[in-house]
Design an enzyme around this catalytic site. Sequence first.
Site, PDB file in Angstrom:
ATOM      1  CE  LYS A 278      -3.970  -1.836   2.581  1.00  0.00           C
ATOM      2  NZ  LYS A 278      -4.979  -1.590   1.548  1.00  0.00           N
ATOM      3  NE  ARG A 352     -11.011  -9.766  -2.047  1.00  0.00           N
ATOM      4  CZ  ARG A 352     -11.272  -8.874  -2.996  1.00  0.00           C
ATOM      5  NH1 ARG A 352     -11.541  -9.256  -4.222  1.00  0.00           N
ATOM      6  NH2 ARG A 352     -11.274  -7.587  -2.722  1.00  0.00           N
TER       7      ARG A 352
END
Length: 494
Positions: A278, A352
């Site tokens: 990120k 996920r």
Amino acid sequence: MEFTVKTGSPDKPRTGCIVVGVFEGRKLTPAALALDAASRGHITEVLKSGDLEGKVGGTLLLHKVPRVGADRVLLVGLGRERELSEAPFRAALGAAMRVLRGTGASEAAFPLSATLKGRDIGWYAEQVVLAVKDGAYRFDRLKSKPPKAKGALKRITLVVSKRADVAEAERGVARGEAIGEGIALAKDLGNLPGNVCTPTYLAEQAQELAKRHGMKAEILERKDMERLGMGCFLAVAQGSRQPPKLIVVEYRGGAKDKAPVALVGKGITFDTGGISIKPAAEMDEMKFDMCGAASVLGTLRAVALMRLPINVVGVIPATENMPGGNAIKPGDIVTTMSGQTVEILNTDAEGRLVLCDALTYVEKYKPAAVIDIATLTGAMVIALGHVATGMFSNSDTLAREMIDAGNTSWDRAWHMPLWDDYQEMLKSNFADFPNIGTRAGGSITAACFLARFTKAYPWAHLDIAGTAWKSGAEKGATGRPVALLSHFLAKRAA
Ligand code: BES
Ligand code: MN
Ligand code: ZN
């Protein structure tokens, strides 16, 4: 903090501060009218100064109002009377708490009256308790010299006008206290930094919570997960020095043979993005990437305090998402516990990957319903901002229950689509499917990914990326959606 319900006129209680509402146009609520009458028009006289028009969130603090028991009277603007609804009511409560907390008052009173359609006195009581607890919340345990809180609130009196309202108000207070405790736990865990709140720390906290409330906690270690074939969860964990934990907490308040509701919370204690790293700006906020996990523990605490007659199992896949020599790489293919294979095209779509194995794991409980709670996608923040949680479900009945619980608790969720059309976006040349789609509809593809692991039971997915914490000057965890989940479970238990 102690909450009590009393009947009587608002001018009577001897307390540090009494909080009453004023509508726009300086129109007094019944409680404000009562104080005005007792003080022979003092309130009306002061309002003539123009210091408080009654706009939502405006406040005016008065001292020594004649013939009123309270030391202070806090007038709070409620906006236009005809437009009074939950949102301005809650905003006014928040504004009142900000002023109250700056005074030296250690006791306060709130007159209650039910004026909103469909809301009984218990709802008001619960909302006041939650607002007081929210306003009094501090997270300063990591400051070397915790700032001295001015006259921290100790005793709160809720004043109802009719004796017949007392029982209902007391039920609301009990709910508010239990849910408020759950929210505070979720906030504490969320606010703790990544170097303190590790997967191991979360596991310890879960065990402590279980012990305190007579629940069962079980912590699965890496070797247990290997045995279960949780290749996808372990793939995310392999880049971290911190050992992953699969935390399982069981609350048994219902009949032995009654199928439980499973709550599955994303527990990424820090999300760097992994090799798909990120950008640096605001990356500190990725310590909040375990807020789903925190909301599961917070809800279990609330449920235990309310002694709900229901069975609940909380499951938390906890790990960091780190880059490193052993970290997963874009293109890596792993096998999930379900047997399906996943091509990891972006290591930052890790939520996920840990959830899918936990969602397969809960099948063993033959759950009546499964709710997962996750700070899953930045796209959710773009779609709904910081007001509503995104809710996806494979069952229209369950979806309705979630939305209703959100409205009841005023911890609202919005129903997002989970149509098969969106499944088209998950295609891989090398594995069964990839872990990301295109940028468009990012929250929905994430939900579609999870849907491939939840076919065995009614399931709802709450994407709390926009609602779990606040950024900026008020940076901190919100404790959402503990209130929504608690109300959902309370309704199911009833
Ligand atoms: N934890 C983040 C989601 C997130 C980001 C929540 C910012 C709140 C604020 C999640 O693990 C993530 O990184 N998601 C990616 C998915 C993408 C790579 C498909 C995202 O949303 O950018
Ligand atoms: Mn991520
Ligand atoms: Zn994440």
